[in-house]
Design a protein around this motif. Sequence first.
Motif, PDB file in Angstrom:
ATOM      1  N   GLY A 169      10.308 -21.334  23.573  1.00  0.00           N
ATOM      2  CA  GLY A 169       9.869 -19.362  23.447  1.00  0.00           C
ATOM      3  C   GLY A 169       8.609 -19.264  22.668  1.00  0.00           C
ATOM      4  O   GLY A 169       8.341 -18.176  22.330  1.00  0.00           O
ATOM      5  N   LEU A 170       7.466 -20.016  23.221  1.00  0.00           N
ATOM      6  CA  LEU A 170       6.335 -19.780  22.472  1.00  0.00           C
ATOM      7  C   LEU A 170       5.536 -19.799  24.315  1.00  0.00           C
ATOM      8  O   LEU A 170       5.759 -20.290  24.828  1.00  0.00           O
ATOM      9  CB  LEU A 170       6.148 -20.903  21.590  1.00  0.00           C
ATOM     10  N   PHE A 171       3.963 -20.010  24.148  1.00  0.00           N
ATOM     11  CA  PHE A 171       2.856 -19.096  24.553  1.00  0.00           C
ATOM     12  C   PHE A 171       2.138 -20.125  24.856  1.00  0.00           C
ATOM     13  O   PHE A 171       1.383 -20.116  23.384  1.00  0.00           O
ATOM     14  CB  PHE A 171       3.026 -18.355  24.421  1.00  0.00           C
ATOM     15  N   PHE A 172       1.328 -21.056  25.520  1.00  0.00           N
ATOM     16  CA  PHE A 172      -0.261 -21.700  25.514  1.00  0.00           C
ATOM     17  C   PHE A 172      -0.941 -20.610  26.658  1.00  0.00           C
ATOM     18  O   PHE A 172       0.147 -21.252  27.909  1.00  0.00           O
ATOM     19  CB  PHE A 172       0.516 -23.366  25.888  1.00  0.00           C
ATOM     20  N   ALA A 173      -2.060 -19.453  26.167  1.00  0.00           N
ATOM     21  CA  ALA A 173      -2.333 -19.263  27.184  1.00  0.00           C
ATOM     22  C   ALA A 173      -3.748 -19.596  28.562  1.00  0.00           C
ATOM     23  O   ALA A 173      -3.088 -19.875  29.430  1.00  0.00           O
ATOM     24  CB  ALA A 173      -2.800 -18.122  26.629  1.00  0.00           C
ATOM     25  N   PRO A 174      -4.029 -20.699  28.208  1.00  0.00           N
ATOM     26  CA  PRO A 174      -5.356 -21.468  28.724  1.00  0.00           C
ATOM     27  C   PRO A 174      -4.086 -21.981  30.221  1.00  0.00           C
ATOM     28  O   PRO A 174      -3.073 -22.514  30.027  1.00  0.00           O
ATOM     29  CB  PRO A 174      -5.767 -22.425  28.275  1.00  0.00           C
ATOM     30  N   ASN A 175      -4.929 -21.442  30.909  1.00  0.00           N
ATOM     31  CA  ASN A 175      -4.161 -21.942  32.454  1.00  0.00           C
ATOM     32  C   ASN A 175      -4.971 -22.422  33.621  1.00  0.00           C
ATOM     33  O   ASN A 175      -5.254 -21.630  34.692  1.00  0.00           O
ATOM     34  CB  ASN A 175      -3.004 -20.351  33.018  1.00  0.00           C
ATOM     35  N   PRO A 176      -5.415 -23.451  33.559  1.00  0.00           N
ATOM     36  CA  PRO A 176      -6.718 -23.774  34.593  1.00  0.00           C
ATOM     37  C   PRO A 176      -5.686 -24.415  35.541  1.00  0.00           C
ATOM     38  O   PRO A 176      -5.201 -24.641  35.527  1.00  0.00           O
ATOM     39  CB  PRO A 176      -6.990 -25.148  34.476  1.00  0.00           C
ATOM     40  N   GLY A 177      -6.597 -23.723  36.763  1.00  0.00           N
ATOM     41  CA  GLY A 177      -6.212 -23.773  38.366  1.00  0.00           C
ATOM     42  C   GLY A 177      -5.599 -25.030  38.453  1.00  0.00           C
ATOM     43  O   GLY A 177      -4.175 -25.667  40.084  1.00  0.00           O
ATOM     44  N   SER A 178      -6.044 -26.297  37.720  1.00  0.00           N
ATOM     45  CA  SER A 178      -5.523 -27.713  37.580  1.00  0.00           C
ATOM     46  C   SER A 178      -4.317 -27.831  36.594  1.00  0.00           C
ATOM     47  O   SER A 178      -4.335 -28.904  36.435  1.00  0.00           O
ATOM     48  CB  SER A 178      -6.535 -28.673  37.889  1.00  0.00           C
ATOM     49  N   GLY A 211      -5.857 -33.144  26.720  1.00  0.00           N
ATOM     50  CA  GLY A 211      -6.538 -33.778  26.218  1.00  0.00           C
ATOM     51  C   GLY A 211      -8.641 -34.046  26.981  1.00  0.00           C
ATOM     52  O   GLY A 211      -8.927 -33.357  26.239  1.00  0.00           O
ATOM     53  N   GLY A 212      -8.387 -33.552  28.158  1.00  0.00           N
ATOM     54  CA  GLY A 212      -9.240 -33.076  29.054  1.00  0.00           C
ATOM     55  C   GLY A 212      -9.904 -31.740  28.926  1.00  0.00           C
ATOM     56  O   GLY A 212     -10.948 -31.034  29.206  1.00  0.00           O
ATOM     57  N   ASN A 213      -8.470 -30.751  28.903  1.00  0.00           N
ATOM     58  CA  ASN A 213      -8.571 -28.809  28.554  1.00  0.00           C
ATOM     59  C   ASN A 213      -9.488 -29.079  27.185  1.00  0.00           C
ATOM     60  O   ASN A 213     -10.628 -28.496  26.744  1.00  0.00           O
ATOM     61  CB  ASN A 213      -7.257 -28.681  28.574  1.00  0.00           C
ATOM     62  N   ALA A 220     -11.400 -26.052  28.926  1.00  0.00           N
ATOM     63  CA  ALA A 220     -11.000 -25.918  29.513  1.00  0.00           C
ATOM     64  C   ALA A 220     -10.787 -24.242  29.518  1.00  0.00           C
ATOM     65  O   ALA A 220      -9.594 -24.027  28.088  1.00  0.00           O
ATOM     66  CB  ALA A 220     -10.154 -25.923  30.439  1.00  0.00           C
ATOM     67  N   GLY A 221     -10.395 -23.144  30.371  1.00  0.00           N
ATOM     68  CA  GLY A 221     -10.044 -21.731  30.257  1.00  0.00           C
ATOM     69  C   GLY A 221      -9.184 -21.507  31.579  1.00  0.00           C
ATOM     70  O   GLY A 221      -7.484 -21.129  31.619  1.00  0.00           O
ATOM     71  N   GLY A 222      -9.263 -20.226  33.067  1.00  0.00           N
ATOM     72  CA  GLY A 222      -8.923 -20.200  33.341  1.00  0.00           C
ATOM     73  C   GLY A 222      -8.548 -18.380  33.386  1.00  0.00           C
ATOM     74  O   GLY A 222      -9.115 -18.467  32.343  1.00  0.00           O
ATOM     75  N   ARG A 248      -3.042 -16.746  44.415  1.00  0.00           N
ATOM     76  CA  ARG A 248      -4.363 -16.976  43.828  1.00  0.00           C
ATOM     77  C   ARG A 248      -4.765 -18.402  43.105  1.00  0.00           C
ATOM     78  O   ARG A 248      -6.222 -18.558  43.987  1.00  0.00           O
ATOM     79  CB  ARG A 248      -4.166 -16.307  42.166  1.00  0.00           C
ATOM     80  N   ASP A 249      -3.961 -18.874  42.396  1.00  0.00           N
ATOM     81  CA  ASP A 249      -4.331 -20.413  42.277  1.00  0.00           C
ATOM     82  C   ASP A 249      -4.639 -21.538  43.696  1.00  0.00           C
ATOM     83  O   ASP A 249      -5.322 -22.711  43.715  1.00  0.00           O
ATOM     84  CB  ASP A 249      -2.982 -21.158  41.384  1.00  0.00           C
TER      85      ASP A 249
END
Length: 464
Positions: free
Chosen positions: A131-140, A147-149, A154-156, A327-328
């Motif tokens: 029921g939770l959300f993590f917004a950053p959504n890089p295309g990859s 960890g790399g994000n 990283a963004g998106g 879009r991706d």
Amino acid sequence: MTSRDRGAAAVARDLARIVGDVHVREPVPAELLQDATETRGVRGEALAAVFPADAEETAAVVRWAGAQGVPVVPRGGGTGYSGGAVPDAGSIVLATDRLTGPPTIVPEAWRGTFGAGTVTADLQRRCLEAGLFFAPNPGSAESCRIGGNVATNAGGPRSFRHGSTRAWLSGLEVVLPGGELVRLGGDARKSVETLDLLGLLCGSEGTLGVITEVTLRLQPAPEVALPVLAVYPDRDTGLAAIAAAMACGVVPTALEFLDGGALRAAAQTFPGGLPEAAAFAVIAEALGPADIAALEAAALAEALADDALKVVRPDTRARVEALWAWRDGVSLAVVAARGGKLSEDVVVPAERLGEALAAVDRLGAEHGVPVTSWGHAGDGILHATVLVDRNDAAALAGARDAAHAMLGIAADLGGALSGEHGIGSVKLAGAAALDPTVLATQRAVKDALDPRGTMNPGRKLPPA
């Protein structure tokens, strides 16, 4: 005698004593010697690749490397566009694939802790299940790792409203260059008891330590996502629509653009088709409770409607997902046009996006190469791209020159060399032109934390 002098086989034997034989690769597989910069011909060498199981093994590897004077190159999913995870000869690759221990998600506190090797899309799915959300959504997202994000901040698309990875970060477990295992921040959503060490590590591209675990501030999962896509007959009309969206009183979750070249490359796969005359596209999104998101989406659609050739408002979850999947896929569609691309994530003030796009066109004409751009209009990030046949050596050389010249757009328009992809090795020459005092300050931090210079050397920071 250092391990570098003793050779790869000896290095692999030493590492195997720490992590076990099956978790060391020597020779190093080709896929661990490159990242998404392979079109540029960026490929590396390494003595061995090591896959530690947990933070303690990671720390032991880093201590061994420091004692032996062997550089360590941390690596997540290898999806970067800056060469930051491409090793140099004499180094070892420290892959985070196995740092994927069971996550700890606390729904009532809107918090989650994840191993650094967790694939970002898997993390997002686990959050939604809780029921939770993590917004950053890089295309990859289906292949990059959290960890790399963090290492690249990283963004998106959804970073426009919700912020890049740093905005969601409340704690880190990290192995410092000396091999010390430390925790920075923690479960509390806010803390000012230390310097902003989280911010220092976030975006450091592996030059200040190896991230082993990440604690994130999360949000309740949104009820709906309501994107709006509009296409226009020319760039100026599309840019005016972006300005109208910015002025309409709604803060969209995402505000994206595609110029004519990117739109033509991807148009054939757009669900439902697009007008042949379409030469610029804008995507805006409202996300949240259904009633509020519906009002916001309506306001965005109204702002984007003037002089649009077509406005698309997906009204089911499947159609929403199809739009974002399209879009991706723009990057892959652009690659397919010539077989390869070189892309820079130049950042400019949002109101100067039109000037930046015109500058990309001029550079393409000056260098005689085809160019296109798309990206995050709200943040002023354009993926300024040169299309190239990767098998044509002369064309590839010209494309490299054009891509490098695009870095000057940031300086000319008051922007930045990178908004998402990082500096790595590819943009070091551009970074060398930054304020000398800023560069010296960064080097002082690096020297203080990594006096031996063994943590991803030659990345992020230009040499003195």
